[in-house]
Each structure stands twice: as C-alpha cells, then as structure tokens.
Write a protein that holds these residues in place. Structure first.
Motif, mmCIF file in Angstrom:
data_model
loop_
_atom_site.group_PDB
_atom_site.id
_atom_site.type_symbol
_atom_site.label_atom_id
_atom_site.label_comp_id
_atom_site.label_asym_id
_atom_site.label_seq_id
_atom_site.Cartn_x
_atom_site.Cartn_y
_atom_site.Cartn_z
ATOM 1 N N GLU A 127 0.832 -1.209 0.000
ATOM 2 C CA GLU A 127 0.000 0.000 0.000
ATOM 3 C C GLU A 127 0.864 1.256 0.000
ATOM 4 O OE1 GLU A 127 -2.489 -0.513 3.414
ATOM 5 O OE2 GLU A 127 -3.579 -2.207 2.533
ATOM 6 N N LEU A 128 2.013 1.210 0.702
ATOM 7 C CA LEU A 128 2.911 2.365 0.755
ATOM 8 C C LEU A 128 3.421 2.711 -0.639
ATOM 9 C CD1 LEU A 128 4.291 4.184 2.981
ATOM 10 C CD2 LEU A 128 6.254 2.654 2.782
ATOM 11 N N ALA A 129 3.704 1.682 -1.430
ATOM 12 C CA ALA A 129 4.226 1.916 -2.779
ATOM 13 C C ALA A 129 3.206 2.609 -3.673
ATOM 14 C CB ALA A 129 4.653 0.588 -3.394
ATOM 15 N N ASP A 130 1.922 2.517 -3.324
ATOM 16 C CA ASP A 130 0.871 3.151 -4.123
ATOM 17 C C ASP A 130 0.531 4.562 -3.645
ATOM 18 O OD1 ASP A 130 0.610 0.871 -5.692
ATOM 19 O OD2 ASP A 130 -0.895 -0.027 -4.364
ATOM 20 N N GLN A 131 1.143 4.988 -2.526
ATOM 21 C CA GLN A 131 0.855 6.314 -1.996
ATOM 22 C C GLN A 131 1.554 7.388 -2.828
ATOM 23 O OE1 GLN A 131 -1.151 7.250 0.417
ATOM 24 N NE2 GLN A 131 -1.673 5.252 1.290
ATOM 25 N N PRO A 132 0.836 8.446 -3.209
ATOM 26 C CA PRO A 132 1.503 9.528 -3.953
ATOM 27 C C PRO A 132 2.525 10.290 -3.107
ATOM 28 C CG PRO A 132 -0.773 10.108 -3.427
ATOM 29 C CD PRO A 132 -0.608 8.668 -3.069
ATOM 30 N N ALA A 133 2.316 10.327 -1.786
ATOM 31 C CA ALA A 133 3.254 10.996 -0.869
ATOM 32 C C ALA A 133 3.444 10.094 0.347
ATOM 33 C CB ALA A 133 2.716 12.364 -0.447
ATOM 34 N N PRO A 134 4.322 9.098 0.243
ATOM 35 C CA PRO A 134 4.465 8.123 1.336
ATOM 36 C C PRO A 134 4.922 8.788 2.636
ATOM 37 C CG PRO A 134 5.576 7.359 -0.653
ATOM 38 C CD PRO A 134 5.206 8.783 -0.895
ATOM 39 N N ASP A 135 4.254 8.425 3.728
ATOM 40 C CA ASP A 135 4.576 8.940 5.065
ATOM 41 C C ASP A 135 4.825 7.717 5.952
ATOM 42 O OD1 ASP A 135 4.476 9.835 7.736
ATOM 43 O OD2 ASP A 135 3.030 11.420 7.277
ATOM 44 N N LEU A 136 6.060 7.568 6.440
ATOM 45 C CA LEU A 136 6.410 6.360 7.186
ATOM 46 C C LEU A 136 5.750 6.276 8.559
ATOM 47 C CD1 LEU A 136 10.190 5.766 6.388
ATOM 48 C CD2 LEU A 136 8.178 4.648 5.401
ATOM 49 N N ILE A 137 5.170 7.362 9.049
ATOM 50 C CA ILE A 137 4.414 7.280 10.299
ATOM 51 C C ILE A 137 2.967 6.938 9.984
ATOM 52 C CG2 ILE A 137 3.742 8.455 12.427
ATOM 53 C CD1 ILE A 137 6.789 7.981 12.066
ATOM 54 N N GLU A 138 2.291 7.810 9.262
ATOM 55 C CA GLU A 138 0.856 7.637 9.006
ATOM 56 C C GLU A 138 0.553 6.352 8.249
ATOM 57 O OE1 GLU A 138 -2.819 9.965 6.705
ATOM 58 O OE2 GLU A 138 -0.856 10.927 6.918
ATOM 59 N N HIS A 139 1.343 6.042 7.236
ATOM 60 C CA HIS A 139 1.028 4.913 6.360
ATOM 61 C C HIS A 139 1.717 3.617 6.764
ATOM 62 C CE1 HIS A 139 0.590 8.388 3.296
ATOM 63 N NE2 HIS A 139 -0.595 8.099 3.799
ATOM 64 N N ALA A 366 9.427 -4.875 10.561
ATOM 65 C CA ALA A 366 9.071 -3.656 9.826
ATOM 66 C C ALA A 366 10.292 -3.019 9.174
ATOM 67 C CB ALA A 366 8.398 -2.664 10.776
ATOM 68 N N ILE A 367 11.347 -2.819 9.938
ATOM 69 C CA ILE A 367 12.539 -2.149 9.409
ATOM 70 C C ILE A 367 13.260 -3.047 8.401
ATOM 71 C CG2 ILE A 367 14.802 -1.222 10.019
ATOM 72 C CD1 ILE A 367 13.498 -0.308 12.689
ATOM 73 N N GLY A 368 13.376 -4.313 8.736
ATOM 74 C CA GLY A 368 14.076 -5.241 7.848
ATOM 75 C C GLY A 368 13.409 -5.374 6.503
ATOM 76 N N ARG A 369 12.083 -5.537 6.483
ATOM 77 C CA ARG A 369 11.400 -5.756 5.211
ATOM 78 C C ARG A 369 11.280 -4.457 4.407
ATOM 79 N NH1 ARG A 369 9.961 -11.015 5.260
ATOM 80 N NH2 ARG A 369 8.544 -10.994 3.478
ATOM 81 N N LEU A 370 11.178 -3.322 5.094
ATOM 82 C CA LEU A 370 11.167 -2.043 4.385
ATOM 83 C C LEU A 370 12.490 -1.810 3.671
ATOM 84 C CD1 LEU A 370 9.978 0.762 3.714
ATOM 85 C CD2 LEU A 370 10.823 1.545 5.932
ATOM 86 N N LEU A 371 13.611 -2.025 4.366
ATOM 87 C CA LEU A 371 14.913 -1.783 3.742
ATOM 88 C C LEU A 371 15.238 -2.816 2.665
ATOM 89 C CD1 LEU A 371 17.167 -0.675 6.739
ATOM 90 C CD2 LEU A 371 15.840 0.718 5.140
ATOM 91 N N ALA A 372 14.739 -4.037 2.841
ATOM 92 C CA ALA A 372 14.962 -5.050 1.810
ATOM 93 C C ALA A 372 14.262 -4.664 0.508
ATOM 94 C CB ALA A 372 14.460 -6.409 2.293
ATOM 95 N N ARG A 373 13.084 -4.076 0.647
ATOM 96 C CA ARG A 373 12.333 -3.699 -0.550
ATOM 97 C C ARG A 373 12.765 -2.337 -1.095
ATOM 98 N NH1 ARG A 373 5.795 -4.377 -1.154
ATOM 99 N NH2 ARG A 373 6.309 -6.296 -0.016
#
Length: 402
Positions: A127-139, A366-373
């Motif tokens: 879902e984050l990848a589809d956000q026009p303005a990704p926010d790592l807190i809100e999203h 959360a951190i591991g999979r975010l940085l992997a992607r």
C-alpha cells in the motif's frame, strides 16, 4: 552548555529547541547537575547508574495516586485510568496483572505472531508503494501496533479506527504540565474507550476466544489467584492498547528517521540484515521512545554519590541515561552493530516492559522488510516531530521509496 545554562531547567517549560534535540541539555545536566531539582521535593536523574539504581530499588514506588491527583484531577476518568493500570501500580495489583499478561506474551505466543506480522508489514509496504506521498508514520509505523495489539485482544478490524486517537489523547495527559484542553481530550477519550471496551468484554464473555491467542479471554478467565475486577480489567486493556501503540510506533518511526539521517548505517543494515537484532537495540538506545519515567522514594535510595530521602518524587531521564558516555562509548554515534548495549529503553526490574519482545519483533520485521524492498529509501521534505517531552516520536516522516 554550561552550568548556568541549565540552572533553571524545567520539563514543564523546556528551553527552545529542546523537543527537537534534548541531548545537549541532558549532557549538560549529567556533567553539571546530574540530580537536578525540578521543584521542591522533585528531582530529575540523568546518569545511567542513578536511573538503574532507582529502577532496581525495592523502595521506588510506581503508585501514582498522590502524584497524579493535582495535575489530572482526582476522580476524573483520566485519573482513574492512570491509577488503575499496570504501569502505575505496585504489588499486589501489578503482580496479578503482569502474571496474566506475561503468560499471554511468552516466547511461544510471540513465535506464533511472527507470520502474521510479516503478512501485515508486506501488505502495508504494498500500500505504501501506491501512496503519492508516502509517510512512514501515518502509512506504516502507526498502522502496525494497532493491528498487532488489536489482534491480541481480538478487536474486530472494522472497530479499530479510533484506537490510535484515543491512545494519543490519553497518553498526552502524562506530560509534565498538561493544558486544560489536553486533559479535556484525555477525559473524553477515556470515557469513550471504556464504553467501547464494556461492549467488547460483554461480547467476549458470551463468546470466549482461545486463551492461548486471545489476551482478553485470558484476562477474563483470570488464574488460580482469581480474576480482575471490572475496573482493573478495562483499564489494563486500555493500557495494553496504548502502551503497545506508543512504544512501537515511536520505535519504528524514530528508528527509520535515525537511519535516514545516518545514511552509512542505513546502507550497512540494508546490506547485512543479520544486524537487525543489534540495530533494533541501538535504535532503542539512540532515540528512546519513552524519554522520561517516574518513581516515588518510599525509603532512602542510594545513588552514585548521594542518597535520595523518602518522599522524593523522581523523574528518570531514560533518554539521558541511554546517552551516558560512562556506559556507552561515543554515545551520540549511531552504530547498528553496537555491543554490548544494555540500554534502559524498556526499564529494568519488576516493571520492565511486559510487551518489549512484541515491540522488538514488530520493529525487526518492519525495518528489515522495508529496507529489503526499498534500500534507496530517502527523506522527502521536513519531518514533523511530536512536541511532547515524555514520549519521543514523529507525527510525519515523508519519504521517497527509491
């Protein structure tokens, strides 16, 4: 900063820039006034050894009935909550509730949670990848603990939307000098939260879940020592949802912000995921989600170079202790491989955070999979910091995913 600059330091009215970066002030306090008087009968501790001594002291009380009477208003909903929950109580209530919770949050239970957390994080990343303005807190960061704790209590998914706002309102009342508007929001949130939980509890009593997976069912059943009263049960459910949300959202959000502002460490971790365990501990130390805690001395407590008398109200500077150069070499340097790392972010002793291993699991995944992607993750615009001093976190962290 010199001695004169911190002579009148107050958490209720901190100096400009303190919320954005409290660590220079904490360093000055440690160097010049490590047992700093905040008010008559009240001190702030900033040395690691002193904070640890209070955490371990049998004479340090967590009971806040008297301490909260004036700022929160005795008899108000927010006063009832914060004087009924696990974290602000001594035995026997603390012992009874903690025993029930630790039975539900043992290593087997946490292992069973892992696949669900991975699935949740992967969905949020899609879902984050589809956000026009990704926010790592809100999203991202704020979404994870609401789902995890919601699952532990088996809160229906379509009823979870108010939980974050209720949590923020209730915990904001714990600031050193809460304004009238903050208290009004906290009281309203507590009232609404209790009304919701009464309905949830009534439904769970009619339709119990699996006590091995459903913490609410486990709390309702009690154990061979008895059951919790309705007040104890409801307020400790609020505590679980609040504490799980606040600590983990801020751990993930602070951690990602620290990595983004220390690019070498982000790249090091992205290249070597085996460092995730030590990285999470370092992120907890470097930007502790809970910066301040409190105790009351019920009898004299011995510190490094003095004794605190009985009756002294103690503010524990966790964020300061975790940057103490007497314990942590080059403490203002982020090092995702730091060992040893005996930080105090989750407390110590009988009141060590009962959900700390759940928070660690969520942060690692959360951190591991975010940085992997998204190994080229980068800041986009100016982050917005939460303006509270007890809890350290961000409201918004805009990024580009790379």
């Amino acid at each position: 900063m010199d001695r004169d600059a911190i002579a009148g330091f107050s958490l209720a009215a901190p100096p400009p820039g303190f919320v954005d970066d409290p660590y220079p002030t904490y360093a000055a306090l440690r160097a010049h006034d490590p047992v700093h008087q905040l008010a008559p009968g009240s001190v702030l501790l900033t040395r690691y050894d002193d904070v640890l001594a209070v955490y371990r002291s049998p004479h340090a009380s967590s009971d806040k009935r008297e301490a909260f009477a004036q700022p929160l208003g005795r008899g108000t909903p927010i006063y009832e909550h914060h004087t009924s929950s696990l974290v602000f109580n001594d035995p026997p209530l603390h012992t009874r509730v903690r025993r029930l919770l630790m039975g539900a949050l043992n290593q087997r239970a946490i292992a069973r949670m892992e696949a669900g957390v991975v699935s949740l994080v992967d969905r949020l990343l899609d879902e984050l990848a589809d956000q026009p303005a990704p926010d790592l807190i809100e999203h991202f960061a704020a979404q994870i603990p609401v789902e995890v704790i919601g699952n532990l209590l088996a809160v229906p998914r379509d009823e979870r939307e108010p939980l974050r706002d209720w949590s923020l309102a209730i915990l904001s009342a714990l600031e050193p000098a809460p304004a009238a508007a903050v208290l009004a929001r906290a009281n309203a949130a507590t009232t609404d939260f209790l009304a919701y939980l009464r309905r949830l509890v009534a439904d769970r009593e009619r339709h119990p879940g699996d006590p091995e997976a459903d913490v609410l069912t486990r709390l309702l059943r009690g154990d061979d020592q008895g059951r919790l009263s309705e007040t104890e049960l409801l307020h400790n459910c609020i505590f679980l949802l609040n504490a799980g949300h606040e600590t983990t959202t801020n751990l993930i959000g602070n951690g990602l912000h620290a990595l983004l502002t220390h690019r070498d460490q982000l790249e090091r971790l992205a290249a070597d995921p085996s460092l995730l365990t030590t990285a999470v501990e370092e992120l907890l130390r470097f930007e502790s989600p809970l910066q301040l805690n409190n105790r009351l001395a019920m009898a004299p407590i011995e510190l490094s170079d003095r004794v605190l008398p009985a009756g002294r109200f103690i503010t524990l500077g966790i964020g300061a202790a975790n940057r103490d150069p007497a314990v942590f070499a080059d403490p203002d340097r982020l090092d995702v491989a730091r060992k040893p790392n005996n930080h105090l972010a989750f407390g110590q002793g009988a009141h060590a955070c009962s959900g700390m291993n759940v928070a660690r699991l969520e942060a690692r995944i959360a951190i591991g999979r975010l940085l992997a992607r998204h190994p080229r993750l980068a800041a986009a615009g100016t982050p917005e910091r939460d303006r509270r001093v007890r809890f350290r976190g961000l409201r918004h962290l805009p990024v580009t995913l790379g």
